[in-house]
Design a protein around this motif. Structure first.
Motif, mmCIF file in Angstrom:
data_model
loop_
_atom_site.group_PDB
_atom_site.id
_atom_site.type_symbol
_atom_site.label_atom_id
_atom_site.label_comp_id
_atom_site.label_asym_id
_atom_site.label_seq_id
_atom_site.Cartn_x
_atom_site.Cartn_y
_atom_site.Cartn_z
ATOM 1 N N GLN A 23 0.837 -1.204 0.000
ATOM 2 C CA GLN A 23 0.000 0.000 0.000
ATOM 3 C C GLN A 23 0.873 1.255 0.000
ATOM 4 N N PHE A 24 1.908 1.244 0.833
ATOM 5 C CA PHE A 24 2.777 2.420 0.896
ATOM 6 C C PHE A 24 3.592 2.566 -0.380
ATOM 7 N N GLU A 25 3.954 1.423 -0.977
ATOM 8 C CA GLU A 25 4.746 1.482 -2.206
ATOM 9 C C GLU A 25 3.981 2.150 -3.338
ATOM 10 N N ARG A 26 2.665 2.067 -3.286
ATOM 11 C CA ARG A 26 1.854 2.658 -4.361
ATOM 12 C C ARG A 26 1.785 4.174 -4.280
ATOM 13 N N LEU A 27 2.190 4.727 -3.137
ATOM 14 C CA LEU A 27 2.132 6.185 -2.998
ATOM 15 C C LEU A 27 3.249 6.821 -3.817
ATOM 16 N N PRO A 28 3.033 8.038 -4.295
ATOM 17 C CA PRO A 28 4.049 8.661 -5.155
ATOM 18 C C PRO A 28 5.312 8.998 -4.379
ATOM 19 N N GLY A 29 6.454 8.704 -4.981
ATOM 20 C CA GLY A 29 7.733 9.062 -4.369
ATOM 21 C C GLY A 29 8.169 8.139 -3.253
ATOM 22 N N ILE A 30 7.454 7.038 -3.037
ATOM 23 C CA ILE A 30 7.814 6.093 -1.982
ATOM 24 C C ILE A 30 8.345 4.826 -2.641
ATOM 25 N N GLY A 31 9.621 4.536 -2.410
ATOM 26 C CA GLY A 31 10.223 3.336 -2.979
ATOM 27 C C GLY A 31 10.057 2.141 -2.066
ATOM 28 N N LYS A 32 10.705 1.038 -2.441
ATOM 29 C CA LYS A 32 10.563 -0.215 -1.698
ATOM 30 C C LYS A 32 11.040 -0.074 -0.244
ATOM 31 N N LYS A 33 12.208 0.539 -0.080
ATOM 32 C CA LYS A 33 12.791 0.671 1.255
ATOM 33 C C LYS A 33 11.962 1.586 2.145
ATOM 34 N N SER A 34 11.561 2.739 1.596
ATOM 35 C CA SER A 34 10.757 3.671 2.387
ATOM 36 C C SER A 34 9.435 3.036 2.759
ATOM 37 N N ALA A 35 8.842 2.301 1.814
ATOM 38 C CA ALA A 35 7.545 1.669 2.079
ATOM 39 C C ALA A 35 7.677 0.718 3.257
ATOM 40 N N GLN A 36 8.779 -0.032 3.282
ATOM 41 C CA GLN A 36 8.986 -0.966 4.380
ATOM 42 C C GLN A 36 9.145 -0.211 5.699
ATOM 43 N N ARG A 37 9.912 0.871 5.660
ATOM 44 C CA ARG A 37 10.121 1.650 6.863
ATOM 45 C C ARG A 37 8.795 2.225 7.375
ATOM 46 N N LEU A 38 7.980 2.732 6.443
ATOM 47 C CA LEU A 38 6.700 3.317 6.847
ATOM 48 C C LEU A 38 5.786 2.241 7.433
ATOM 49 N N ALA A 39 5.773 1.070 6.781
ATOM 50 C CA ALA A 39 4.899 -0.006 7.263
ATOM 51 C C ALA A 39 5.294 -0.418 8.688
ATOM 52 N N PHE A 40 6.587 -0.559 8.929
ATOM 53 C CA PHE A 40 7.033 -0.923 10.271
ATOM 54 C C PHE A 40 6.711 0.178 11.266
ATOM 55 N N HIS A 41 6.826 1.421 10.815
ATOM 56 C CA HIS A 41 6.493 2.528 11.707
ATOM 57 C C HIS A 41 5.019 2.463 12.111
ATOM 58 N N VAL A 42 4.161 2.199 11.136
ATOM 59 C CA VAL A 42 2.725 2.120 11.427
ATOM 60 C C VAL A 42 2.448 0.948 12.364
ATOM 61 N N LEU A 43 3.165 -0.144 12.152
ATOM 62 C CA LEU A 43 2.997 -1.304 13.035
ATOM 63 C C LEU A 43 3.443 -0.989 14.457
ATOM 64 N N ASP A 44 4.478 -0.165 14.578
ATOM 65 C CA ASP A 44 5.012 0.173 15.891
ATOM 66 C C ASP A 44 4.133 1.162 16.649
ATOM 67 N N MET A 45 3.242 1.845 15.913
ATOM 68 C CA MET A 45 2.348 2.820 16.568
ATOM 69 C C MET A 45 1.480 2.119 17.600
ATOM 70 N N PRO A 46 1.068 2.847 18.647
ATOM 71 C CA PRO A 46 0.044 2.274 19.519
ATOM 72 C C PRO A 46 -1.235 2.066 18.699
#
Lengths: 199, 199
Positions: free
Chosen positions: A14-37
């Motif tokens: 889902q994050f990879e589909r956003l503009p300007g977000i590559g594979k690595k950033s998408a993974q970082r964002l996904a983990f960040h969202v998972l880490d959220m309360p």
């Protein structure tokens, strides 16, 4: 063997589909969202849904708003004799940032582009012409981007509007403030010379 | 006067809170999400919620999974005599990408860092020691990052594990493949010399 935690993979996708977000950033964002309360993640998801539900086009200027008529169109302090025509709601934000323009806007939501099958009917041209019936409008500023499509759209609209007894203007071309003559392209420089003003 | 489309502002703020996303990118992402068809936005929101709901820690290795025990721990093809200890689930993904390591993992979910008030109790150290009761485990590889905290954590765990009659190893230090001696820092270069091998 390929190991796959499906819900996580889907989130990364889902994050990879956003503009300007590559594979690595998408993974970082996904983990960040998972880490959220949990509540924060719920809030994030709700904000996406809420924005989609509540935001619509202003009945007058077609800018995005959560009301029937947007705040700018409602504001009686603004100069109702000028309409600034832009491609996109982001352009309104950019112009508002200058804090210099006090007129109204009209958002086209695109540019005429025969290559991509976008004609005037797909844009909010009809709504713009409708607004011309209001006699207070004295000037329409074409503030589309200085690209081929932007120019063509501005020219097309100018031809429609001029017979309606309204002044049609275009943003000035020239060298950007803080720019460097040396690095300015020829067309820009030529336009800057052409549009010179007395000091 | 400041104009504000609240649901839009909130969406931009949500994106701004993500790591590595600045003001401009957040705005671009928010507009992109708004431009999505409604089902796509709904899907995006649901994926966030689903990930939060379904993903938990593997009962054995503490890696993230949507099952009780993760696929790697379940895989009978893998070498059950080696456990690779990492800080973070992302490190598992990185090591899996090499397609060379066939042992198991243990994810600490952090590093010992007294400065930040993180002690062994906040990490999955107890679960790691629990796994040592299984007599098949012959080697534990410390694959924490080569930072102060990573080193300290590796040392701490090594001291705990050694009395348990298990081989404890550490990832090799050295110059990265494709790297350049000229640009290698002194410590790395010294470690590379120290760890030299016969060819």
């Amino acid at each position: 063997m390929k190991y796959d935690v499906l819900p996580l993979t889907r989130l990364v996708e889902q994050f990879e589909r956003l503009p300007g977000i590559g594979k690595k950033s998408a993974q970082r964002l996904a983990f960040h969202v998972l880490d959220m309360p949990k509540e924060k993640a719920q809030q994030f998801a709700n904000t996406i849904l809420e924005a989609h539900e509540k935001i619509k086009k202003c009945a007058v200027c077609q800018n995005l708003t959560d009301q029937e008529v947007c705040q700018i169109c409602q504001d009686q302090q603004r100069d109702r004799s000028i309409i600034c025509v832009v491609e996109d709601p982001r352009d309104v934000i950019a112009i508002e940032r200058t804090q210099e323009y006090t007129g109204l806007y009209h958002v086209l939501h695109g540019l005429i582009s025969p290559m991509n099958g976008v004609g005037p009917d797909q844009l909010s041209v009809r709504e713009l012409l409708e607004r011309m019936k209001d006699e207070t409008v004295g000037e329409v500023i074409m503030a589309t981007n200085p690209t081929v499509e932007g120019e063509a759209t501005a020219m097309y609209l100018a031809r429609l509007l001029k017979p309606m007894n309204v002044k049609v203007t275009r943003l000035a071309y020239g060298i950007p403030v803080g720019g460097n003559l040396e690095y300015a392209d020829e067309v820009t420089l030529y336009r800057a010379i052409e549009g010179r003003s007395e000091i």
